[in-house]
Design a protein around this motif. Structure first.
Motif, PDB file in Angstrom:
ATOM      1  N   ILE A 322      -0.796  10.664   2.563  1.00 44.79           N
ATOM      2  CA  ILE A 322      -1.079   9.344   1.785  1.00 44.79           C
ATOM      3  C   ILE A 322      -1.013  10.391   1.027  1.00 44.79           C
ATOM      4  O   ILE A 322      -0.558   9.662  -0.410  1.00 44.79           O
ATOM      5  N   LEU A 323      -1.588  11.239   0.191  1.00 43.47           N
ATOM      6  CA  LEU A 323      -2.387  11.483  -0.800  1.00 43.47           C
ATOM      7  C   LEU A 323      -0.735  11.875  -1.305  1.00 43.47           C
ATOM      8  O   LEU A 323      -0.442  11.867  -2.172  1.00 43.47           O
ATOM      9  N   ILE A 324       0.441  12.727  -0.160  1.00 47.15           N
ATOM     10  CA  ILE A 324       2.010  12.701  -1.055  1.00 47.15           C
ATOM     11  C   ILE A 324       2.676  11.076  -1.131  1.00 47.15           C
ATOM     12  O   ILE A 324       3.366  11.450  -2.571  1.00 47.15           O
ATOM     13  N   ARG A 325       2.333  10.520  -0.844  1.00 44.08           N
ATOM     14  CA  ARG A 325       2.786   9.548  -1.315  1.00 44.08           C
ATOM     15  C   ARG A 325       2.233   8.632  -2.370  1.00 44.08           C
ATOM     16  O   ARG A 325       2.960   8.300  -3.123  1.00 44.08           O
ATOM     17  N   ILE A 326       1.508   8.422  -2.670  1.00 40.65           N
ATOM     18  CA  ILE A 326       0.774   8.584  -3.815  1.00 40.65           C
ATOM     19  C   ILE A 326       0.929   9.568  -4.901  1.00 40.65           C
ATOM     20  O   ILE A 326       1.495   8.850  -6.306  1.00 40.65           O
ATOM     21  N   SER A 327       1.044  10.338  -4.728  1.00 37.82           N
ATOM     22  CA  SER A 327       1.734  11.240  -5.858  1.00 37.82           C
ATOM     23  C   SER A 327       3.412  10.948  -5.925  1.00 37.82           C
ATOM     24  O   SER A 327       3.431  11.510  -7.203  1.00 37.82           O
TER      25      SER A 327
END
Length: 351
Positions: A322-327
């Motif tokens: 999820i953090l990678i997608r937000i980034s």
């Protein structure tokens, strides 16, 4: 553990493929709240939940032990992000100033009081100090980020201490952990938690700077939890202070990148979600490492990516996804503004 790691990486890939835009999660704000409550209550279901060392944080499904709280932290972060994005303006208003702090209005204390009460109920009925701290701490962090009011942090810390002291006064399991934290050597022969804590502290001491060598420690003296709750003590013994610092630096890099992702996100929901997930990850590191090293009372949480257990590995890979997608969304080029027909007509008509 390799199988769980493979499943976790598959979960990471699935998140990246299925979640094209993190803002879609905002639609499921209140559904996330219901899902999180169900996950947190599952260990209390008779015949489904099981207690280990007094903590009811596990459920048994088809021969596998699952820790629902690991997945609940992600779902709760989605709910908190959606809720605080809508209510942040009201929660940021102050009523009066006291000792340099702007206190929130009385009518706005409802959310933090509710979350505090729920966290205490988790602590009372499940004897789970770790999940209770993580649950409430994540909410306070996100509340501070949403409102930029230091008073929420101070109030949250005071409420956490008051709740923990109150529950420890009548909950034997929590009191034993507190005794093991205060002076483990005085009760080592009487209380199992104290005996474990003394072995953990001596493991760190025998590790020294460089450790005894990989696989050359005496983690069997700690017990079966040497690979799970006390895995950080095993690292300290076999890899020494150097190995402990390497792991803490790696964890620090993950947290730092998560905070950078929150700062880079252009939408308020993404900012809060990235900060909530990073804060939950950081709190879990602090609670586990601090408990094992004697900084705070010991809890039953697992060290992310290090401790034995499939639930933690799978949930934390999903969190990273999820953090990678937000980034990724934050670093895409901003969409160009739509053309203004009135401006173009003005330029054409002007002589």
């Amino acid at each position: 553990q390799m199988m769980y790691s493979a499943i976790g990486i598959a979960m990471l890939v699935a998140v990246l493929l299925l979640l094209k835009d993190h803002r879609v999660l905002q639609r499921y704000t209140y559904i996330s709240m219901m899902a999180a409550l169900v996950l947190l209550l599952l260990p209390l279901v008779p015949g489904l939940g099981s207690a280990v060392y007094g903590a009811k944080i596990w459920i048994n499904v088809a021969g596998f032990s699952i820790q629902p709280g690991e997945f609940a932290k992600i779902v709760l972060a989605v709910f908190f992000s959606g809720y605080l994005m809508v209510k942040r303006d009201a929660l940021a208003l102050a009523s009066r100033r006291f000792m340099g702090l702007y206190l929130p209005r009385g009518r706005d204390l409802g959310p933090i009081l509710t979350i505090w009460a729920v966290s205490l109920l988790i602590l009372v009925f499940e004897n789970d100090l770790g999940t209770s701290l993580l649950f409430f701490g994540m909410f306070v962090i996100m509340l501070y980020v949403a409102t930029e009011r230091t008073s929420w942090i101070v109030m949250g810390l005071l409420m956490s201490v008051a709740g923990a002291v109150g529950v420890a006064s009548f909950a034997g399991h929590v009191q034993a952990r507190v005794d093991a934290w205060a002076d483990p050597f005085s009760c080592a022969e009487k209380v199992a938690a104290c005996d474990q804590m003394t072995q953990v502290l001596m493991s760190f001491g025998s590790g020294g700077i460089l450790g005894t060598g990989l696989g050359q420690g005496n983690s069997d003296l700690i017990g079966f939890a040497a690979n799970s709750d006390f895995i950080f003590a095993t690292v300290g013994e076999e890899l020494g202070l150097t190995g402990v610092m390497v792991f803490l630096l790696l964890y620090g890099l993950i947290i730092e990148r998560g905070i950078r992702t929150s700062l880079a996100a252009r939408d308020p929901f993404g900012k809060l979600l990235a900060m909530g997930l990073s804060g939950a990850f950081a709190l879990q590191i602090f609670v586990v490492a601090g408990g094992v090293m004697g900084l705070i009372p010991l809890t039953g949480m697992t060290m992310p990516f290090l401790a034995y257990g499939g639930s933690s590995v799978i949930a934390n890979w999903a969190l990273i996804g999820i953090l990678i997608r937000i980034s990724d969304t934050a670093r895409r080029p901003a969409p160009s503004p739509a053309p203004n027909p009135d401006a173009e007509m003005t330029q054409v008509v002007r002589p």
